[in-house]
Design an enzyme around this catalytic site. Sequence first.
Site, PDB file in Angstrom:
ATOM      1  CG  HIS A 160       1.693  -6.229   9.218  1.00 53.62           C
ATOM      2  ND1 HIS A 160       1.871  -5.014   9.819  1.00 53.62           N
ATOM      3  CD2 HIS A 160       2.017  -6.053   7.910  1.00 53.62           C
ATOM      4  CE1 HIS A 160       2.269  -4.126   8.914  1.00 53.62           C
ATOM      5  NE2 HIS A 160       2.367  -4.737   7.744  1.00 53.62           N
ATOM      6  N   GLY A 178      -0.339  -0.855   2.220  1.00 53.32           N
ATOM      7  CA  GLY A 178       1.007  -0.432   1.823  1.00 53.32           C
ATOM      8  C   GLY A 178       1.803  -0.053   3.058  1.00 53.32           C
ATOM      9  CB  ALA A 206      -5.917  -3.050   3.966  1.00 56.44           C
ATOM     10  CD  GLU A 246       3.248 -10.300  -5.618  1.00 52.05           C
ATOM     11  OE1 GLU A 246       2.369 -10.892  -4.965  1.00 52.05           O
ATOM     12  OE2 GLU A 246       4.104  -9.577  -5.095  1.00 52.05           O
ATOM     13  CE1 TYR A 257       1.890  -8.874   5.552  1.00 44.06           C
ATOM     14  CE2 TYR A 257      -0.419  -8.556   6.167  1.00 44.06           C
ATOM     15  CZ  TYR A 257       0.687  -8.194   5.426  1.00 44.06           C
ATOM     16  OH  TYR A 257       0.592  -7.146   4.532  1.00 44.06           O
ATOM     17  CB  THR A 275       3.857  -5.311  -6.939  1.00 49.36           C
ATOM     18  OG1 THR A 275       4.857  -4.810  -7.799  1.00 49.36           O
ATOM     19  CG2 THR A 275       4.078  -6.768  -6.634  1.00 49.36           C
ATOM     20  CE1 TYR A 276      -1.160   1.809  -8.292  1.00 51.30           C
ATOM     21  CE2 TYR A 276      -0.704   2.340  -6.004  1.00 51.30           C
ATOM     22  CZ  TYR A 276      -1.173   2.695  -7.248  1.00 51.30           C
ATOM     23  OH  TYR A 276      -1.684   3.955  -7.433  1.00 51.30           O
TER      24      TYR A 276
HETATM   25  P1  FAD Z   1      -3.513  -3.707   6.842  1.00 54.41           P
HETATM   26  O1  FAD Z   1      -4.388  -4.881   6.669  1.00 54.41           O
HETATM   27  O2  FAD Z   1      -4.138  -2.362   6.961  1.00 54.41           O
HETATM   28  O3  FAD Z   1      -2.621  -3.992   8.140  1.00 54.41           O
HETATM   29  C1  FAD Z   1      -1.519  -3.177   8.478  1.00 54.41           C
HETATM   30  C2  FAD Z   1      -1.252  -3.268   9.988  1.00 54.41           C
HETATM   31  O4  FAD Z   1      -2.277  -2.574  10.696  1.00 54.41           O
HETATM   32  C3  FAD Z   1      -1.291  -4.689  10.535  1.00 54.41           C
HETATM   33  O5  FAD Z   1      -0.353  -4.758  11.584  1.00 54.41           O
HETATM   34  C4  FAD Z   1      -2.700  -4.850  11.052  1.00 54.41           C
HETATM   35  O6  FAD Z   1      -2.784  -5.812  12.083  1.00 54.41           O
HETATM   36  C5  FAD Z   1      -3.011  -3.435  11.540  1.00 54.41           C
HETATM   37  N1  FAD Z   1      -4.420  -3.069  11.334  1.00 54.41           N
HETATM   38  C6  FAD Z   1      -5.180  -3.336  10.238  1.00 54.41           C
HETATM   39  N2  FAD Z   1      -6.411  -2.791  10.358  1.00 54.41           N
HETATM   40  C7  FAD Z   1      -6.431  -2.160  11.550  1.00 54.41           C
HETATM   41  C8  FAD Z   1      -7.426  -1.408  12.222  1.00 54.41           C
HETATM   42  N3  FAD Z   1      -8.630  -1.181  11.661  1.00 54.41           N
HETATM   43  N4  FAD Z   1      -7.095  -0.889  13.440  1.00 54.41           N
HETATM   44  C9  FAD Z   1      -5.869  -1.095  13.988  1.00 54.41           C
HETATM   45  N5  FAD Z   1      -4.892  -1.812  13.380  1.00 54.41           N
HETATM   46  C10 FAD Z   1      -5.169  -2.326  12.183  1.00 54.41           C
HETATM   47  N6  FAD Z   1       3.096  -3.546  -0.669  1.00 54.41           N
HETATM   48  C11 FAD Z   1       3.201  -2.643  -1.673  1.00 54.41           C
HETATM   49  O7  FAD Z   1       3.632  -1.508  -1.452  1.00 54.41           O
HETATM   50  N7  FAD Z   1       2.819  -2.973  -2.956  1.00 54.41           N
HETATM   51  C12 FAD Z   1       2.351  -4.212  -3.268  1.00 54.41           C
HETATM   52  O8  FAD Z   1       2.020  -4.465  -4.435  1.00 54.41           O
HETATM   53  C13 FAD Z   1       2.261  -5.200  -2.230  1.00 54.41           C
HETATM   54  N8  FAD Z   1       1.803  -6.443  -2.483  1.00 54.41           N
HETATM   55  C14 FAD Z   1       1.678  -7.350  -1.455  1.00 54.41           C
HETATM   56  C15 FAD Z   1       1.178  -8.646  -1.733  1.00 54.41           C
HETATM   57  C16 FAD Z   1       1.032  -9.579  -0.725  1.00 54.41           C
HETATM   58  C17 FAD Z   1       0.506 -10.962  -1.054  1.00 54.41           C
HETATM   59  C18 FAD Z   1       1.381  -9.238   0.616  1.00 54.41           C
HETATM   60  C19 FAD Z   1       1.238 -10.249   1.729  1.00 54.41           C
HETATM   61  C20 FAD Z   1       1.879  -7.977   0.898  1.00 54.41           C
HETATM   62  C21 FAD Z   1       2.033  -7.016  -0.115  1.00 54.41           C
HETATM   63  N9  FAD Z   1       2.520  -5.722   0.126  1.00 54.41           N
HETATM   64  C22 FAD Z   1       2.641  -4.811  -0.904  1.00 54.41           C
HETATM   65  C23 FAD Z   1       2.985  -5.334   1.484  1.00 54.41           C
HETATM   66  C24 FAD Z   1       1.903  -4.586   2.298  1.00 54.41           C
HETATM   67  O9  FAD Z   1       1.543  -3.398   1.658  1.00 54.41           O
HETATM   68  C25 FAD Z   1       2.506  -4.290   3.679  1.00 54.41           C
HETATM   69  O10 FAD Z   1       2.714  -5.477   4.399  1.00 54.41           O
HETATM   70  C26 FAD Z   1       1.757  -3.248   4.524  1.00 54.41           C
HETATM   71  O11 FAD Z   1       2.595  -2.878   5.622  1.00 54.41           O
HETATM   72  C27 FAD Z   1       0.436  -3.746   5.111  1.00 54.41           C
HETATM   73  O12 FAD Z   1      -0.554  -3.803   4.160  1.00 54.41           O
HETATM   74  P2  FAD Z   1      -1.952  -4.531   4.521  1.00 54.41           P
HETATM   75  O13 FAD Z   1      -2.836  -4.369   3.373  1.00 54.41           O
HETATM   76  O14 FAD Z   1      -1.695  -5.889   5.033  1.00 54.41           O
HETATM   77  O15 FAD Z   1      -2.410  -3.572   5.721  1.00 54.41           O
END
Ligand code: FAD
Length: 283
Positions: A151, A111, A127, A22, A147, A52-53
């Site tokens: 998370h 994000g 997401a 990464e 996570y 990353t973004y």
């Molecule tokens: P989600 O999967 O949407 O989860 C976010 C929170 O909401 C979690 O607590 C989850 O349990 C909860 N949740 C999810 N879906 C629902 C639902 N339908 N209803 C209720 N609750 C829900 N960040 C950046 O800004 N840029 C990057 O390039 C970047 N790269 C990353 C790469 C990796 C490998 C990892 C592990 C993280 C990265 N992150 C990055 C960080 C990430 O964007 C943050 O951790 C963000 O807060 C959560 O993103 P997510 O896609 O996991 O969110």
Amino acid sequence: MELSEIYRNNDVHNSKVKFSFEIFPPKDGDISELFDELRVLKKYNPVLVSLTYGANGGSRTFSIELLRTILDLEMNAMPHFTCVCSSKEVVEHYINQIENMGIENILALRGDIPEDVEVCNFDFKYANELVEYITNRSTLSIGVAGYPEGHIESKSLAQDIENLKRKVDAGASAIFTQLFFDNEKFFRYVELVRKAGINLPIIPGIMPIRSAKQIHHMTSMAKISIPKAIEDIIVNEPEDIKSFGVDYVSNQCRELVDFGVNGLHFFTLNHSDLTSKIIENIM
Ligand code: FAD
């Protein structure tokens, strides 16, 4: 090559464990050093180089320029994409753009919620909605975040895994995890994820240790346990912290490989030195 294919065969690139790296867009916009670092890392035949973004990710135009650099080096680029402040139009434009470049994979993320939420367009809340949108509009293979210690916003690991399942059901093909230093947390996570009926590859996120400040910073932003040995180096900041880190993380990786992980995803922080040493140690 698509995620499901990459992590399906154990003999891809003649190596049992598959490495991915990464990187992030350099803040000063100068990509020459990053280009050199990538050329060093290329010798380990990475199955993916992810970019990353958002956060400090710079503009979309710069992202595209960097993705071209990765492709020019004949490496498999996987852009990250965060939907937290994006409209459907922006997502659609971006996925069309990267598909036209020949990119096959994307890491779909929500994000972090910015403090100034009023300026954001919330077409996507989580997401899983982004994964569904991309699945319906492209042939991209989709990675999502996992996570091992939960998370930071989640009340429990169980709830977080329920939400992970939503991303999987929406069309994800692989899970890339948050960094961790305690393998037991990862092993337990894999067990719980499998119990939840998720059978996708889970690729552990590996963070080489560069400085006490860096570990302190990273672990304070997320739920990440600090084993005693790591706590000691945060407190004492020994001069040979990098070599301690290489030994610690090499052992961590060896244990993960013995456990049977499909790949190791290194958060390189745009440097090749420590990642290279760790890989040399475990190869
Ligand atoms: P989600 O999967 O949407 O989860 C976010 C929170 O909401 C979690 O607590 C989850 O349990 C909860 N949740 C999810 N879906 C629902 C639902 N339908 N209803 C209720 N609750 C829900 N960040 C950046 O800004 N840029 C990057 O390039 C970047 N790269 C990353 C790469 C990796 C490998 C990892 C592990 C993280 C990265 N992150 C990055 C960080 C990430 O964007 C943050 O951790 C963000 O807060 C959560 O993103 P997510 O896609 O996991 O969110």
